[in-house]
Design a protein around this motif. Structure first.
Motif, short mmCIF file in Angstrom:
data_model
loop_
_atom_site.label_atom_id
_atom_site.label_comp_id
_atom_site.label_asym_id
_atom_site.label_seq_id
_atom_site.Cartn_x
_atom_site.Cartn_y
_atom_site.Cartn_z
N ALA A 17 0.86 -1.18 0.00
CA ALA A 17 0.00 0.00 0.00
C ALA A 17 0.89 1.24 0.00
CB ALA A 17 -0.91 0.01 1.24
N GLY A 18 0.54 2.21 -0.78
CA GLY A 18 1.34 3.43 -0.83
C GLY A 18 1.93 3.65 -2.22
N LYS A 19 2.61 4.78 -2.35
CA LYS A 19 3.15 5.19 -3.64
C LYS A 19 4.64 4.90 -3.77
CE LYS A 19 -0.15 8.97 -4.40
NZ LYS A 19 -0.31 10.40 -4.72
N LYS A 20 5.24 4.28 -2.82
CA LYS A 20 6.67 3.91 -2.85
C LYS A 20 7.55 5.15 -3.03
CE LYS A 20 5.48 -0.56 -4.88
NZ LYS A 20 5.71 -1.51 -5.99
N LEU A 21 7.27 6.15 -2.19
CA LEU A 21 8.01 7.40 -2.29
C LEU A 21 9.35 7.35 -1.57
CD1 LEU A 21 5.05 9.88 -1.63
CD2 LEU A 21 5.96 9.10 -3.83
N CYS A 22 9.49 6.47 -0.63
CA CYS A 22 10.72 6.40 0.15
C CYS A 22 11.56 5.22 -0.31
CB CYS A 22 10.42 6.25 1.64
SG CYS A 22 9.61 7.70 2.37
N THR A 23 12.85 5.44 -0.30
CA THR A 23 13.79 4.33 -0.52
C THR A 23 14.15 3.78 0.85
OG1 THR A 23 14.65 5.38 -2.51
CG2 THR A 23 15.99 3.66 -1.50
N ASN A 24 13.57 2.68 1.17
CA ASN A 24 13.80 2.10 2.48
C ASN A 24 15.25 1.69 2.64
OD1 ASN A 24 11.09 2.43 3.09
ND2 ASN A 24 10.53 0.38 2.42
N ILE A 25 15.76 1.80 3.86
CA ILE A 25 17.14 1.41 4.16
C ILE A 25 17.15 -0.09 4.40
CG2 ILE A 25 19.08 1.72 5.72
CD1 ILE A 25 18.03 4.52 6.28
N ILE A 26 17.85 -0.79 3.54
CA ILE A 26 17.89 -2.25 3.65
C ILE A 26 19.08 -2.70 4.48
CG2 ILE A 26 17.98 -4.41 2.35
CD1 ILE A 26 15.38 -2.82 2.07
N GLY A 27 20.24 -2.04 4.29
CA GLY A 27 21.43 -2.49 4.99
C GLY A 27 21.94 -3.79 4.41
N ASN A 28 22.64 -4.53 5.22
CA ASN A 28 23.19 -5.81 4.79
C ASN A 28 22.24 -6.91 5.22
OD1 ASN A 28 24.80 -7.84 3.84
ND2 ASN A 28 26.22 -7.79 5.58
N LEU A 29 21.26 -7.17 4.37
CA LEU A 29 20.24 -8.15 4.70
C LEU A 29 20.46 -9.36 3.79
CD1 LEU A 29 17.95 -8.22 6.73
CD2 LEU A 29 16.40 -7.39 4.98
N SER A 30 21.37 -10.21 4.20
CA SER A 30 21.72 -11.36 3.37
C SER A 30 22.12 -12.53 4.25
CB SER A 30 22.85 -11.00 2.41
OG SER A 30 24.02 -10.69 3.12
N ASP A 31 22.08 -13.69 3.65
CA ASP A 31 22.52 -14.91 4.34
C ASP A 31 22.89 -15.92 3.26
OD1 ASP A 31 23.15 -16.56 6.43
OD2 ASP A 31 21.11 -17.34 6.70
N ASP A 32 23.73 -16.85 3.65
CA ASP A 32 24.18 -17.88 2.71
C ASP A 32 23.50 -19.20 3.00
OD1 ASP A 32 25.85 -16.12 1.46
OD2 ASP A 32 27.64 -16.72 2.58
N LEU A 33 23.19 -19.88 1.93
CA LEU A 33 22.71 -21.27 2.00
C LEU A 33 23.79 -22.13 1.35
CD1 LEU A 33 20.52 -23.44 2.48
CD2 LEU A 33 19.65 -22.90 0.21
N VAL A 34 24.30 -23.06 2.12
CA VAL A 34 25.40 -23.89 1.65
C VAL A 34 24.92 -25.31 1.41
CG1 VAL A 34 27.71 -24.78 2.15
CG2 VAL A 34 27.06 -22.47 2.90
N ILE A 35 25.15 -25.77 0.20
CA ILE A 35 24.93 -27.19 -0.12
C ILE A 35 26.32 -27.80 -0.30
CG2 ILE A 35 23.91 -28.83 -1.71
CD1 ILE A 35 21.79 -26.78 -2.37
N SER A 36 26.71 -28.53 0.71
CA SER A 36 28.07 -29.05 0.75
C SER A 36 28.16 -30.36 0.00
CB SER A 36 28.52 -29.25 2.20
OG SER A 36 28.47 -28.03 2.91
N PRO A 37 29.24 -30.53 -0.79
CA PRO A 37 29.42 -31.81 -1.47
C PRO A 37 29.97 -32.85 -0.50
CG PRO A 37 31.26 -30.37 -1.92
CD PRO A 37 30.29 -29.57 -1.09
N LEU A 38 29.72 -34.10 -0.80
CA LEU A 38 30.40 -35.15 -0.06
C LEU A 38 31.87 -35.07 -0.44
CD1 LEU A 38 27.94 -38.16 -0.46
CD2 LEU A 38 28.20 -36.63 1.49
N PRO A 39 32.76 -34.93 0.52
CA PRO A 39 34.17 -34.79 0.19
C PRO A 39 34.69 -36.03 -0.53
CG PRO A 39 33.91 -35.20 2.53
CD PRO A 39 32.53 -35.02 1.99
N ARG A 40 35.36 -35.83 -1.65
CA ARG A 40 35.88 -36.94 -2.45
C ARG A 40 37.34 -36.67 -2.78
NH1 ARG A 40 30.65 -36.18 -4.47
NH2 ARG A 40 29.32 -38.05 -4.40
N LEU A 41 38.14 -37.66 -2.53
CA LEU A 41 39.55 -37.57 -2.89
C LEU A 41 39.87 -38.40 -4.12
CD1 LEU A 41 41.31 -37.63 0.59
CD2 LEU A 41 41.32 -35.78 -1.06
N ASP A 42 38.82 -38.74 -4.88
CA ASP A 42 39.04 -39.53 -6.10
C ASP A 42 39.99 -38.77 -7.02
OD1 ASP A 42 37.11 -40.95 -4.86
OD2 ASP A 42 35.52 -40.56 -6.32
#
Length: 879
Positions: A388-413
């Motif tokens: 709702a609203g006209k989107k007149l303000c640029t909201n302050i986001i900051g550092n809004l992030s996170d990592d998702l890690v999909i780890s491999p099975l370690p292989r020494l092949d």
């Protein structure tokens, strides 16, 4: 207006029409034709004319009427006609028809002639917002409107339309028009004209509105005294504003910052009313409304994004993911928000979702299709905006992030173990390479050793980067020289606390262990040297070694910390020079060999009791500082003239030169270096000596300085004054070995004098000289009394024996003189080189012995200077 038969012509016309149209008296049902002329059509009686009553004869009632011209105003049943509904003057016919049986003639016509009517013009006042205005409405409609077949003209006489386009006047303006209809000859002889007046007044203008949209959090600094008129264009001033923050009738400024602080975000409506002139119902009030929208910026600084959750690659097909945003210090209002986020990593994507903030928490799903492979996926929220609203303000986001890690099975092949041979009792580094299936990170491995050294189930952590890693086998496991086999049996990913993915492994390699070098036969020897000379060390007893590093220390008069030097060994021997910075003192020093390393195997052994003593002899002190030694250039001084003197002293051109200068070396202004050599053949450090060979520039002659007037008896002092160094110049009569001339020496014409300058600072005479050839003929005749003698007596008594013009050679150096006898014969020609006439004929023959007799002679002097005219005169010769 009422028309009358005002002239005889009108009456005759009527009478002829009556006689022509009067029917023959006969029996007929419709009666006979009739005519009526109406010149006063504006008369109300013409609103109801009985056509039946106008018929002649005896018409039978009950017939019907028809309008030949198809105009308005006729009742066909009754024959009643409203003639004022006819729109223009002219002739009109109406037919009466009777359909009863037995009628001889069943039709009769009534002819009406209607005069022209231009109406009664009035005045009208209108508002300039009317657009178009019908000028016919200005006529007095209480009587009758004008006929429509007329022509409108403006005040300039130009034809205009009846529809007046109302101009947007800014001031009250009156426009005048005339309306003219053509005449009907039976009633008038000229066109009829009426005048109307239209006054246009200006409508109040509230202007053209525009709205204002601002971010209340960031944009209101310039709006603490915002003029609402900025949202209008073309408005009349002086109106009244109403709305939030307007308290006084004349206010038109609002403090948007204060309004936002007090009332928060929202739409604020303001109405501007410009009032019409009171008690005048021409124009209406004008009202415009503007809307100011203020929104609040949301600050997500400190908010946290959590993506759930990290997995190992074997869980990819079954995993699902969500992201949760938790508000920071600023409270986020409950409601629906549009969240934009980016995914970077193995998959790059962007998405927008709508979700609700509830009590400071917003949870939204992440599509599992974005996470279908191994890697680190960064989820970063780029925008959060309330839907709702006209989107007149640029909201302050900051550092809004996170990592998702999909780890491999370690292989020494395919991994490879590489080792470098180490020495006994030293740790060994094992390189793991080609582990391309491992992502960068930390891992824990388990390995076994077999062969010359044995161990099982040993664990160690490794850091993998680019498929490479290493780990260390402790020195305690490498106690025997030879070879050991290494086998890695398992690997676990420990980069992240959860999950830790493990896998089996079977990677093998070999480790070589080299023996230590033998240092029991090593010997060092050093000779005695002078201080500052390179000190050479001889090392022997190195056996079959070829490349070693020797570590040593110094003690005694020169002591040092541990030093290391690489040596190339040949036949068990090597040499090196002790660095000069370690040998800062004379006297006895001891070199002690501490360690020997085989550079081929990098194995080393500590040495015991391998040392030698050596002497560093003292070198003479550098000669004491010598003051600058000064000479005159004309002296031509050489090295042998320098002090100190003696066989132990040598002079050099530079501090690094080893070849002394010859004793005959001619000195110049320069820096020389003096060394002293001791009996022990040690040479001192150099002492810098400045040699200064002074010279004085030769004098320079002022422009024209060689010119003098001989009549003034110029001297050497006058010649000195003509130079740039008048007080110090010395003059000689020859350039080499000449005689010094006194200042009172009188100058001679065409004689060259040689000037040298004597410096009062250095007492040196200049090496070069100034040569000046003097001229004594620079005299001004106006400064001297000039006369020509009138006689002479060449009788040999040495008194007035020749005729000579005194000083003429100085005043007129280019003069010529001619002397004639009374017969005009030239007796003598003279100039500055031949100034004296001795009374003899020196120019012509035939005069006896050439001796001029007593008598009068004549002379001509040509001065040849300053355009002075020649002078003639006579002289008397008396022997």
């Amino acid at each position: 207006m009422v028309k009358k038969y005002t002239n005889f012509l009108q009456f005759v016309s009527f009478l002829i029409a009556f006689l022509v149209w009067t029917p023959k008296i006969q029996a007929q049902c419709a009666g006979t034709d009739a005519q009526k002329i109406i010149c006063d059509i504006e008369n109300p009686v013409n609103q109801s004319i009985s056509l039946f009553a106008l018929l002649g004869g005896t018409p039978t009632p009950g017939g019907t009427w028809t309008d030949t011209n198809n105009l308005r105003g006729l009742n066909p049943a009754t024959g009643m006609l409203n003639a004022q509904l006819i729109s223009s003057g002219g002739t009109y016919q109406y037919t009466y028809t009777v359909t009863a049986a037995g009628c001889t003639v069943n039709k009769a016509t009534v002819t009406l002639i209607i005069g022209a009517y231009s109406g009664i013009g009035t005045e009208a006042t209108i508002c300039n917002d009317r657009g178009e205005y019908n000028l016919f409405t200005v006529f007095n409609s209480a009587v009758m409107g004008p006929h429509s077949n007329g022509t409108w003209r403006d005040s300039a006489g130009q034809i205009v339309r009846s529809t007046f386009t109302v101009p947007k006047v800014q001031v009250k303006t009156t426009y005048n028009f005339t309306y003219t209809v053509p005449p009907v000859l039976e009633c008038e002889t000229a066109p009829l004209t009426s005048a109307v007046e239209v006054t246009v007044v200006r409508k109040p203008e509230a202007g053209t509105p525009s709205n204002k949209d601002l971010c209340g959090t960031t944009d209101l600094g310039p709006y603490t005294n915002f003029d609402l008129h900025d949202l209008l264009s073309g408005e009349d001033m002086g109106g009244r504003w109403s709305g939030p923050g307007i308290t006084l009738p004349g206010d038109h400024s609002v403090n948007l910052q204060q309004l936002f602080n007090a009332s928060g975000p929202g739409e604020y409506m303001y109405t501007y009313t410009v009032f019409a002139v009171p008690n005048q119902n021409i124009c209406q009030n004008d009202v415009e409304t503007v809307i100011i929208t203020l929104e609040k910026r949301l600050d997500f600084t400190g908010a946290k994004l959590e993506v759930d959750s990290d997995i190992c690659e074997d869980k990819i097909t079954t995993a699902s993911y969500t992201a949760k945003i938790t508000q920071g210090p600023q409270m986020i209002p409950n409601g629906e928000y549009e969240v934009q986020y980016n995914i970077t990593g193995p998959t790059v994507a962007s998405a927008t979702v709508k979700a609700n903030f509830t009590n400071g928490v917003l949870v939204f799903p992440l599509n599992s299709n974005y996470f279908r492979q191994i890697g680190t996926f960064s989820v970063a929220v780029t925008s959060i905006i309330a839907t709702a609203g006209k989107k007149l303000c640029t909201n302050i986001i900051g550092n809004l992030s996170d990592d998702l890690v999909i780890s491999p099975l370690p292989r020494l092949d395919g991994a490879v173990l590489t080792t470098t041979p180490v020495c006994q009792n030293q740790p060994a580094t094992v390189q793991i390479s080609n582990a391309s299936l491992l992502t960068n990170g930390n891992y824990r491995i388990t390995y076994n050793l077999t062969g010359d050294n044995v161990v099982t189930g040993r664990t160690v952590n490794i850091a993998v980067s680019g498929g490479n890693a290493n780990f260390v086998i402790p020195a305690s496991l490498n106690v025997k020289s030879g070879s050991s086999a290494i086998t890695i049996t398992s690997i676990t990913d420990i980069t992240n606390p959860t999950p830790q993915c493990s896998n089996v492994a079977n990677v093998k390699g070999n480790q070589g262990i080299n023996p230590l070098p033998d240092g029991s036969t090593v010997v060092v020897q050093v000779e005695n040297f002078c201080f500052g000379e390179p000190v050479l060390v001889n090392v022997s007893g190195l056996g079959n070694l070829t490349d070693v590093t020797l570590s040593y220390t110094l003690s005694g008069d020169n002591a040092s910390v541990l030093q290391m030097v690489a040596l190339a060994v040949a036949n068990g021997k090597a040499t090196f020079v002790i660095p000069q910075e370690l040998l800062l003192n004379t006297g006895a020093s001891v070199i002690i060999a501490r360690n020997l390393k085989n550079n081929t195997t990098l194995c080393d052994v500590n040495l015991n009791n391998v040392l030698d003593t050596f002497i560093i002899n003292t070198i003479p002190n550098a000669p004491l500082s010598v003051s600058p030694q000064e000479f005159c250039k004309v002296e031509r001084a050489v090295i042998a003239n320098l002090t100190p003197r003696g066989a132990q002293y040598k002079w050099y051109s530079s501090a690094t030169s080893t070849t002394p200068l010859a004793s005959t070396y001619v000195l110049k202004s320069e820096q020389l270096y003096l060394r002293e050599t001791s009996a022990a053949n040690c040479t001192s450090a150099p002492t810098l000596v400045s040699v200064v060979v002074n010279d004085t520039p030769a004098p320079t002659l002022n422009s024209g300085g060689e010119n003098f007037c001989g009549l003034k008896n110029p001297t050497i002092a006058d010649l000195s004054k003509a130079t740039n160094v008048s007080s110090t110049v010395a003059w000689y009569d020859a350039e080499n070995n000449g005689n010094l001339l006194a200042s009172t020496t009188v100058l001679k014409d065409k004689v060259t004098y040689y000037g040298f300058d004597l410096s009062t600072v250095t007492d040196c005479i200049s090496d070069n000289y100034l040569g000046v050839t003097v001229s004594l003929f620079d005299c001004n005749p106006e400064e001297y009394t000039f006369f020509i003698p009138d006689g002479f007596s060449p009788n040999g008594d040495n008194v007035n024996d020749t005729f000579r013009i005194p000083d003429i050679e100085f005043l007129y150096p280019d003069y010529t003189l001619e002397i004639f006898n009374r017969y005009g014969n030239v007796m003598f020609k003279g100039n500055k080189n031949k100034p004296n006439w001795d009374g003899k004929n020196s120019e012509a023959a035939g005069f006896g012995d050439g001796i001029a007799p007593n008598g009068v002679y004549f002379y001509v002097v040509n001065f040849n200077k300053d355009n002075r005219r020649p002078q003639q005169g006579r002289l008397y010769l008396n022997r």
